[in-house]
Design a protein around this motif. Structure first.
Motif, PDB file in Angstrom:
ATOM      1  N   ILE A 238       8.999  29.557 -18.104  1.00  0.00           N
ATOM      2  CA  ILE A 238      10.032  30.044 -17.184  1.00  0.00           C
ATOM      3  C   ILE A 238      11.153  30.715 -17.965  1.00  0.00           C
ATOM      4  O   ILE A 238      11.614  31.810 -17.620  1.00  0.00           O
ATOM      5  N   ALA A 239      11.605  30.055 -19.043  1.00  0.00           N
ATOM      6  CA  ALA A 239      12.689  30.618 -19.863  1.00  0.00           C
ATOM      7  C   ALA A 239      12.265  31.933 -20.512  1.00  0.00           C
ATOM      8  O   ALA A 239      13.077  32.857 -20.634  1.00  0.00           O
ATOM      9  N   SER A 240      10.991  32.037 -20.905  1.00  0.00           N
ATOM     10  CA  SER A 240      10.489  33.270 -21.514  1.00  0.00           C
ATOM     11  C   SER A 240      10.503  34.430 -20.520  1.00  0.00           C
ATOM     12  O   SER A 240      10.878  35.558 -20.858  1.00  0.00           O
ATOM     13  N   VAL A 241      10.106  34.137 -19.269  1.00  0.00           N
ATOM     14  CA  VAL A 241      10.116  35.173 -18.225  1.00  0.00           C
ATOM     15  C   VAL A 241      11.557  35.589 -17.919  1.00  0.00           C
ATOM     16  O   VAL A 241      11.851  36.781 -17.735  1.00  0.00           O
ATOM     17  N   LEU A 242      12.470  34.619 -17.857  1.00  0.00           N
ATOM     18  CA  LEU A 242      13.886  34.936 -17.623  1.00  0.00           C
ATOM     19  C   LEU A 242      14.453  35.775 -18.769  1.00  0.00           C
ATOM     20  O   LEU A 242      15.267  36.676 -18.540  1.00  0.00           O
ATOM     21  N   LEU A 243      14.007  35.495 -19.976  1.00  0.00           N
ATOM     22  CA  LEU A 243      14.438  36.271 -21.141  1.00  0.00           C
ATOM     23  C   LEU A 243      13.979  37.717 -21.014  1.00  0.00           C
ATOM     24  O   LEU A 243      14.734  38.657 -21.310  1.00  0.00           O
ATOM     25  N   LEU A 244      12.743  37.903 -20.545  1.00  0.00           N
ATOM     26  CA  LEU A 244      12.231  39.254 -20.316  1.00  0.00           C
ATOM     27  C   LEU A 244      13.049  39.960 -19.240  1.00  0.00           C
ATOM     28  O   LEU A 244      13.384  41.146 -19.369  1.00  0.00           O
ATOM     29  N   ALA A 245      13.387  39.234 -18.168  1.00  0.00           N
ATOM     30  CA  ALA A 245      14.192  39.825 -17.095  1.00  0.00           C
ATOM     31  C   ALA A 245      15.573  40.221 -17.603  1.00  0.00           C
ATOM     32  O   ALA A 245      16.080  41.315 -17.295  1.00  0.00           O
ATOM     33  N   MET A 246      16.172  39.359 -18.441  1.00  0.00           N
ATOM     34  CA  MET A 246      17.497  39.645 -18.986  1.00  0.00           C
ATOM     35  C   MET A 246      17.494  40.851 -19.922  1.00  0.00           C
ATOM     36  O   MET A 246      18.506  41.526 -20.083  1.00  0.00           O
ATOM     37  N   PHE A 247      16.361  41.120 -20.503  1.00  0.00           N
ATOM     38  CA  PHE A 247      16.233  42.282 -21.382  1.00  0.00           C
ATOM     39  C   PHE A 247      16.608  43.569 -20.640  1.00  0.00           C
ATOM     40  O   PHE A 247      17.206  44.484 -21.208  1.00  0.00           O
ATOM     41  N   PHE A 248      16.260  43.614 -19.350  1.00  0.00           N
ATOM     42  CA  PHE A 248      16.518  44.819 -18.548  1.00  0.00           C
ATOM     43  C   PHE A 248      17.878  44.781 -17.847  1.00  0.00           C
ATOM     44  O   PHE A 248      18.304  45.800 -17.298  1.00  0.00           O
TER      45      PHE A 248
ATOM     46  N   ASP B 272      21.088  45.199 -18.478  1.00  0.00           N
ATOM     47  CA  ASP B 272      21.948  45.704 -19.552  1.00  0.00           C
ATOM     48  C   ASP B 272      22.485  47.079 -19.161  1.00  0.00           C
ATOM     49  O   ASP B 272      21.985  47.720 -18.227  1.00  0.00           O
ATOM     50  N   LYS B 273      23.483  47.534 -19.882  1.00  0.00           N
ATOM     51  CA  LYS B 273      23.995  48.879 -19.662  1.00  0.00           C
ATOM     52  C   LYS B 273      22.957  49.904 -20.081  1.00  0.00           C
ATOM     53  O   LYS B 273      22.067  49.615 -20.884  1.00  0.00           O
ATOM     54  N   LYS B 274      23.080  51.120 -19.555  1.00  0.00           N
ATOM     55  CA  LYS B 274      22.127  52.177 -19.892  1.00  0.00           C
ATOM     56  C   LYS B 274      22.095  52.433 -21.393  1.00  0.00           C
ATOM     57  O   LYS B 274      21.031  52.640 -21.982  1.00  0.00           O
ATOM     58  N   SER B 275      23.256  52.436 -22.014  1.00  0.00           N
ATOM     59  CA  SER B 275      23.320  52.682 -23.457  1.00  0.00           C
ATOM     60  C   SER B 275      22.624  51.563 -24.230  1.00  0.00           C
ATOM     61  O   SER B 275      21.933  51.810 -25.226  1.00  0.00           O
ATOM     62  N   GLY B 276      22.793  50.322 -23.746  1.00  0.00           N
ATOM     63  CA  GLY B 276      22.142  49.183 -24.389  1.00  0.00           C
ATOM     64  C   GLY B 276      20.633  49.266 -24.283  1.00  0.00           C
ATOM     65  O   GLY B 276      19.907  49.021 -25.255  1.00  0.00           O
ATOM     66  N   LEU B 277      20.148  49.622 -23.079  1.00  0.00           N
ATOM     67  CA  LEU B 277      18.700  49.776 -22.883  1.00  0.00           C
ATOM     68  C   LEU B 277      18.140  50.904 -23.746  1.00  0.00           C
ATOM     69  O   LEU B 277      17.070  50.769 -24.346  1.00  0.00           O
ATOM     70  N   ALA B 278      18.879  52.013 -23.813  1.00  0.00           N
ATOM     71  CA  ALA B 278      18.426  53.154 -24.621  1.00  0.00           C
ATOM     72  C   ALA B 278      18.299  52.755 -26.088  1.00  0.00           C
ATOM     73  O   ALA B 278      17.307  53.099 -26.750  1.00  0.00           O
ATOM     74  N   ASN B 279      19.277  52.019 -26.585  1.00  0.00           N
ATOM     75  CA  ASN B 279      19.242  51.575 -27.990  1.00  0.00           C
ATOM     76  C   ASN B 279      18.072  50.632 -28.248  1.00  0.00           C
ATOM     77  O   ASN B 279      17.421  50.693 -29.301  1.00  0.00           O
ATOM     78  N   LYS B 280      17.801  49.756 -27.265  1.00  0.00           N
ATOM     79  CA  LYS B 280      16.698  48.805 -27.438  1.00  0.00           C
ATOM     80  C   LYS B 280      15.341  49.510 -27.448  1.00  0.00           C
ATOM     81  O   LYS B 280      14.479  49.181 -28.269  1.00  0.00           O
ATOM     82  N   PHE B 281      15.178  50.493 -26.569  1.00  0.00           N
ATOM     83  CA  PHE B 281      13.906  51.211 -26.542  1.00  0.00           C
ATOM     84  C   PHE B 281      13.710  52.063 -27.799  1.00  0.00           C
ATOM     85  O   PHE B 281      12.587  52.224 -28.291  1.00  0.00           O
ATOM     86  N   LYS B 282      14.806  52.602 -28.350  1.00  0.00           N
ATOM     87  CA  LYS B 282      14.717  53.320 -29.626  1.00  0.00           C
ATOM     88  C   LYS B 282      14.288  52.375 -30.742  1.00  0.00           C
ATOM     89  O   LYS B 282      13.462  52.718 -31.585  1.00  0.00           O
TER      90      LYS B 282
END
Length: 404
Positions: A29-39, A41-51
Motif C-alpha cells: 500500500i505504501a509503495s503504491v502511495l509513493l508512486l501516486a505521490m511521485f505525480f 508535484d509541480k510541473k517543473s518538478g515533474l519535468a526534472n524527474k522525467f529528465k
C-alpha cells in the motif's frame, strides 16, 4: 499536499521500512502511495524527474531487467507461474524510478535514519518478548514460530533491514553522538542477528567487518572499533548456543565429494543447508547450459528443478520445493544470457556508484551481491523490496554527510 510533499514522501519511506518486518500488505500500500505521490508535484518538478529518469543508467537497467521478465513469458510453458513471477517483480519497474528521481531532502533522510535506528530494534525486542513471555516458547524457536510462521518472512531478508540501525548506531558512536543510546541500539541489533542464528549472515558480517578493518588501517578509532566488532562476533559465534549448534552441525556433516553428497541426500532428509545449495547448483548447471541462450522461460525454473530433484531423489529438495538458492544461476536459468548479464551489469553499476559516493550503500550492495550466491532474493517480495527500494534509497542519500 505539495507543500508537505517531503514529509509525506519520507514518512512513506519509513512505513515501507518498518512494514517490511511486520506486514507486506502495508508495504504494498505504501509503495503504491509513493508512486501516486511521485505525480503529485509541480510541473517543473515533474519535468526534472522525467529528465533524471531518461539519463539515469541505473533506472534504465532496472526497467530493462523487468522487461526481460516479460519477454520470458512469451516462451514459458508454465504461464500461470510466469505471471506470478512477474507480479512479484513488478516493483522493480517503478520503485527504483520513484526513489532515484524523487527530489532529495537530506535533513528528512537523517531524521528517518534516526527513527529507524531505534524503531527497528524496538520492534524485534517486542517480538522476542511476545515469543518468550506471551507464547511461552524458548528463544531458539523464535525464527521458526515468530519470524517464519507468524510473519511469513525468512531471516535471510531481515538482515538487510537490521543493517540500517547497526550502521547508523556505529556511525553515531564514532561521532560521539548519543553514545550510550547508540551503543545500546548497536548491541541490541547485533544480539537480534545472533538470535536469528543464520550462519550465512554471520559469515557475511565477518567478511564485511574484516573489509572495513582493512580499509581503515590508518584510522585508529575505526580500526580499534573494527577489532572490537570482530572479537564480539567471534566470541558470540562460539558461545551463543543457537549459533554454535548450527555451525557445529554444518562442519560435522559437511562432505566435499559430490557423489557422497548426492548419495547422502538421496537416502534421507539432511539438515546441512550448505550441502543443499551445492547440490541444487550441481543439478541446475547442465539445465542452464542446455537452455542457453534464452533460458527456460520466466515460469519454468521451478518445474525443471522439481524434475531434477525427482531424478536425483533429492529428498530435502522434493519435500521443501527448494528454489534455485542462487540468484545468478536463477537469472541465467530463467531468461538466459539476456537476463543473467543484465542482472550482473545492474549490480556492477550499483556497486560502482556506491563505491565512489556512498560507504553505507556500498556495504549494503556488496552484502546483497555476496548473498545472491546462496539465496534467490528476487524470488520473494521481501527480496524485491530490498533490491528495488532499500538499496536505491540508501544509494541516493549520503548518510555519512548528513547524520547529526
Amino acid at each position: 499536499m505539495i507543500k508537505h510533499r517531503d514529509s509525506i514522501i519520507y514518512s512513506l519511506y519509513g512505513i515501507i521500512c518498518l512494514a517490511f518486518i511486520l506486514s507486506y500488505a502495508i508495504t504494498n500500500i505504501a509503495s503504491v502511495l509513493l508512486l501516486a505521490m511521485f505525480f503529485v508535484d509541480k510541473k517543473s518538478g515533474l519535468a526534472n524527474k522525467f529528465k533524471s529518469i531518461k539519463r539515469n543508467k541505473i533506472i534504465g537497467l532496472y526497467v530493462a531487467f523487468f522487461v526481460i521478465q516479460l519477454v520470458g513469458l512469451i516462451y514459458t510453458a508454465n504461464l500461470d507461474e510466469g505471471l506470478r513471477r512477474v507480479t512479484v517483480l513488478l516493483p522493480l519497474f517503478f520503485l527504483p524510478m520513484v526513489v532515484i528521481a524523487e527530489q532529495k531532502n537530506e535533513s528528512y533522510f537523517a531524521r528517518l535514519m534516526s527513527v529507524l535506528q531505534f524503531a527497528i530494534p524496538i520492534i524485534f525486542v517486542v517480538l522476542i518478548f511476545i515469543h518468550v513471555f506471551y507464547d511461552d516458547r524458548v528463544i531458539s524457536t523464535f525464527v521458526h514460530f515468530t519470524i517464519e510462521e507468524k510473519l511469513g518472512i525468512s531471516q535471510f531478508y531481515l538482515v538487510f533491514i537490521l543493517i540500517l540501525p547497526l550502521y547508523v548506531s556505529y556511525q553515531k558512536i564514532l561521532d560521539k553522538n548519543k553514545v550510550l543510546l547508540s551503543s545500546l541500539t548497536f548491541l541490541t541489533t547485533l544480539g537480534t542477528l545472533f538470535i536469528l542464528g543464520n550462519k550465512t549472515i554471520i559469515v557475511l558480517l565477518f567478511i564485511l567487518v574484516g573489509s572495513y578493518l582493512i580499509n581503515n588501517l590508518k584510522n585508529l578509532r575505526k580500526f580499534i572499533l573494527s577489532i572490537v566488532a570482530l572479537v564480539i562476533l567471534g566470541v558470540a559465534s562460539f558461545n551463543i548456543p543457537i549459533v554454535k549448534e548450527r555451525f557445529v552441525t554444518m562442519f560435522k556433516t559437511m562432505d566435499f565429494d559430490m557423489e557422497v553428497i548426492k548419495t547422502k541426500n538421496s537416502f534421507t532428509v539432511t539438515k546441512n543447508t550448505l550441502e543443499h545449495r551445492i547440490l541444487i547448483n550441481y543439478l541446475s548447471f547442465n539445465e542452464i547450459i542446455e537452455a542457453l541462450p534464452f533460458g527456460v522461460g520466466t515460469g519454468d525454473v521451478e518445474d525443471v528443478l522439481k524434475k531434477q530433484y525427482k531424478e536425483a531423489n533429492f529428498k530435502a529438495g522434493i519435500l521443501n520445493n527448494f528454489n534455485s538458492h542462487n540468484q545468478y544461476f536463477y537469472e541465467f536459468f530463467k531468461t538466459g544470457l539476456l537476463g543473467g548479464i543484465t542482472f550482473i551489469v545492474l549490480l556492477f553499476y550499483l556497486t560502482k556508484r556506491a563505491y565512489h559516493l556512498n560507504n553505507f550503500a556500498f556495504i549494503l550492495i556488496i552484502f546483497f551481491a555476496l548473498a545472491c550466491f546462496i539465496e534467490s532474493y528476487l524470488y520473494r517480495q521481501h527480496g524485491v523490496t530490498i533490491f528495488a527500494f532499500i538499496i536505491p534509497l540508501i544509494l541516493t542519500h549520503n548518510y555519512n554527510k548528513t547524520h547529526y
